[in-house]
Structures are given as C-alpha cells and as structure tokens.
Design an enzyme around this catalytic site. Structure first.
Site, PDB file in Angstrom:
ATOM      1  N   VAL A 189       0.878  -1.181   0.000  1.00 37.23           N
ATOM      2  CA  VAL A 189       0.000   0.000   0.000  1.00 37.23           C
ATOM      3  C   VAL A 189       0.911   1.226   0.000  1.00 37.23           C
ATOM      4  O   VAL A 189       1.894   1.281   0.758  1.00 37.23           O
ATOM      5  CB  VAL A 189      -0.920   0.021   1.246  1.00 37.23           C
TER       6      VAL A 189
ATOM      7  N   GLN B 107      -4.838   3.853   7.181  1.00 38.14           N
ATOM      8  CA  GLN B 107      -6.241   4.259   6.977  1.00 38.14           C
ATOM      9  C   GLN B 107      -7.137   3.036   6.807  1.00 38.14           C
ATOM     10  O   GLN B 107      -8.266   3.155   6.349  1.00 38.14           O
ATOM     11  CB  GLN B 107      -6.352   5.152   5.729  1.00 38.14           C
ATOM     12  N   GLY B 108      -6.588   1.883   7.118  1.00 34.44           N
ATOM     13  CA  GLY B 108      -7.381   0.652   6.995  1.00 34.44           C
ATOM     14  C   GLY B 108      -7.416   0.079   5.591  1.00 34.44           C
ATOM     15  O   GLY B 108      -8.125  -0.899   5.334  1.00 34.44           O
ATOM     16  N   LEU B 109      -6.667   0.676   4.667  1.00 32.14           N
ATOM     17  CA  LEU B 109      -6.747   0.212   3.275  1.00 32.14           C
ATOM     18  C   LEU B 109      -5.976  -1.084   3.040  1.00 32.14           C
ATOM     19  O   LEU B 109      -6.355  -1.883   2.189  1.00 32.14           O
ATOM     20  CB  LEU B 109      -6.266   1.308   2.325  1.00 32.14           C
ATOM     21  N   GLY B 110      -4.900  -1.289   3.798  1.00 33.84           N
ATOM     22  CA  GLY B 110      -4.180  -2.559   3.705  1.00 33.84           C
ATOM     23  C   GLY B 110      -5.086  -3.701   4.129  1.00 33.84           C
ATOM     24  O   GLY B 110      -5.146  -4.753   3.487  1.00 33.84           O
TER      25      GLY B 110
ATOM     26  N   ASP C 196       7.032 -10.535   6.711  1.00 32.52           N
ATOM     27  CA  ASP C 196       8.170  -9.912   7.385  1.00 32.52           C
ATOM     28  C   ASP C 196       7.783  -9.626   8.835  1.00 32.52           C
ATOM     29  O   ASP C 196       6.598  -9.439   9.136  1.00 32.52           O
ATOM     30  CB  ASP C 196       8.544  -8.604   6.668  1.00 32.52           C
TER      31      ASP C 196
ATOM     32  N   GLN D 263       7.781  -7.141  10.794  1.00 31.72           N
ATOM     33  CA  GLN D 263       7.017  -5.929  11.147  1.00 31.72           C
ATOM     34  C   GLN D 263       5.545  -5.976  10.726  1.00 31.72           C
ATOM     35  O   GLN D 263       4.773  -5.091  11.122  1.00 31.72           O
ATOM     36  CB  GLN D 263       7.702  -4.676  10.583  1.00 31.72           C
TER      37      GLN D 263
ATOM     38  N   TYR E 269      -1.086  -9.101   9.873  1.00 30.24           N
ATOM     39  CA  TYR E 269      -1.733 -10.282   9.293  1.00 30.24           C
ATOM     40  C   TYR E 269      -2.459 -11.106  10.360  1.00 30.24           C
ATOM     41  O   TYR E 269      -3.497 -11.711  10.095  1.00 30.24           O
ATOM     42  CB  TYR E 269      -0.711 -11.143   8.541  1.00 30.24           C
TER      43      TYR E 269
END
Lengths: 176, 176
Positions: free
Chosen positions: A115, A122-125, A149, A151, A156
């Site tokens: 992203v 902004q919650g888009l991921g 990864d 971080q 996830y």
C-alpha cells in the site's frame, strides 16, 4: 480519523461496481469506498497494469527493483492479481497491490502486498487483504498462506492469519 | 545400508533418461538409480498420473483423502509435478510425489511431498527434493518455499531450507 468509509458496503457500491477502469478484458471493480473528499477507492482484478506505475508504487515502499520482464511473467502466472485504486474525477492512481499463486484447488500463497505510504494507516491494507481473501475463498481455496516480514506479522494476525499453526514452519531454500 | 546408489549419476543414467514411462505427451525421466536387485528409481514430470495410484500412495502415509476432482485440478495448475517410480522389469510402482505452485518467475512453493513408507529412510526423499529443487532452479525460480510439519523441519533443513530467515514467518489464514 477514519478517512475511508464503508468499504464493502454493498448498497453504496452498486453503481460503481459496473464501472470499468481498463479497456479490453472484462474486469471487476468492486468494494468501492466513498471518501469525504469525493474520491473513491476501487479494487480491480485486471492484469493489464502499467508496470511502470506498479514499479513506482513498489519504489515508494523501498522494495528492490525487479526486471519488468519477470514481473510481467509473474503477473501472467499468478492466480489472482489485485490492484487498489484512488479515483477522483477523471484521475486514477494505483495505491495498492497484492497477488497470489495457487493450484486453483487447495492452496494459495499471497505475495507482494503493498500500500502506498500516502495511503497507509487508513485501513486500506486491511481492505486490500480482505478483498484478496474473499476472492480466494470464492474460488474454493481452503488453504491461504503467506510469508510475513517481522514488522507485519501483527497486521496479518489481526486479519486471521496464524503463525506456525500446529508447529508448521515456513521455510525458504538457500543453496548450500 | 545404502540401498540406492549413485542417484543423479550422469554416466549411468544416459540410456535410461531417454526412456518413457507414459504414452502420450513427451516426458522426462532422469535421475535414474540402479539398485542392487536390478530395480531402478526414475523421476518423471508427467501430469498424467493415475490418481488412484497417487491416492494409494497418500493413503500409505496416512494423509486425509481429498476429492480426486480437486486433486486433478491442482495437478493441472501446479507449475511442477514430480513423481518418483520404482521400476523392475516391466513393473512400475509410484513411490514418491511432490508438486510446486509458482508464478513462473520469482516464487515457488512446494506441496504434497510424500515417499511411500516401504521406501523411506533410504535417501529417496532427499533425492526427490533435490530433483524438485533442481527443476525449479532450472526454471530460474529464485525463491523456493514450503510449509513443513514439525517432524520434517530437520529433514528440509538438511536440504538447505531455513526456518524463518530474517524473521520471516509462514502464516496460515483461518476464518475469524
């Protein structure tokens, strides 16, 4: 501030879902969001992306550059290619990307989730991933995997991905 | 006792490498081994496997049964399908299997690695994996991954697979 509202709100996305961003092959544009400034976020499954635009997106998050010839081949042979777009008036901008390899039956593995930094936090991921998972589930894929990864493991995890369930380990081959 | 000798010995496999196990599509049979009893071990890349024979192999190691319709689809859409055969005279027996999904460019993920219990502990799993890795490397795939059950992590480790390199975690999606 929650900038993007009502992602995946069926009632709002009805008309926009019939829109096409790309000429040529039929494609799907769904999950439209109406932002406060009148812009929209759309998802597309097209593989006809401008690879330079995709490279610019990957550059923005600091990924190593890859030969476009191989990127094109990888896109052709991915089971799913998801792109996320910021659209305001006649302008459109590629702001997110993910793809998945799969055997079309049991397993899918998600790669290259990105992203643009301007649109992070902004919650888009999360929306991009939910869209991707939704498409894989619609294709009756039961085993959705990825390699995260350090971080982004928590990111996830919040989406329902588990690390090493039942002790299963992700492994990478390196030459002796 | 090392039962199987000189796997991947080019000088011994020259004639056998031209053999075909299956009618129809051209296929590759290489990595031939000459065992002490005159039997040979061959590897094939055919996708024309008898799915019942494959199911019998998977039953032998206690895997859950899967719909053959989906198994067929998964084989069709795998980047690589490797089968391992015990051949003695006119008889042939499927004794090992592995397959990989891939984007044909960067990433491959190996799935469903199995060796029949009658043929385990003879180095054949290692040979099967080396053959599979070799084929993926020949196709210029740089990132070879898999998800390993706890009891086979050491096995894959000895083949050059690393767990969580640089903290990268294998993750599996489960519905909320």
């Amino acid at each position: 501030m929650v900038f993007w509202k009502s992602l995946f709100n069926g009632s709002e996305s009805t008309s926009a879902s019939k829109e096409t961003l790309f000429s040529g092959d039929p494609l799907e544009v769904t999950g439209t969001t109406y932002a406060e400034n009148g812009a929209r976020i759309c998802f597309s499954l097209t593989r006809e992306l401008d690879l330079y635009e995709l490279e610019e997106l990957c550059d923005a998050v600091g990924w190593s550059r890859r030969p476009l010839r191989k990127v094109r081949k990888a896109m052709e042979h991915s089971f799913l290619v998801v792109s996320m777009w910021y659209i305001k008036g006649a302008k459109r901008r590629l702001i997110g990307f993910a793809r998945a390899t799969s055997d079309h039956a049991f397993n899918a593995t998600i790669w290259d989730v990105v992203v643009h930094p301007d649109f992070q936090s902004q919650g888009l991921g999360k929306s991009l991933m939910k869209y991707t998972i939704d498409k894989l589930r619609s294709a009756d894929i039961s085993n959705i995997t990825l390699f995260a990864d350090p971080q982004v493991v928590d990111f996830y995890n919040r989406l329902g991905f588990l690390v090493d369930p039942e002790g299963i380990k992700g492994m990478f081959w390196y030459p002796d």
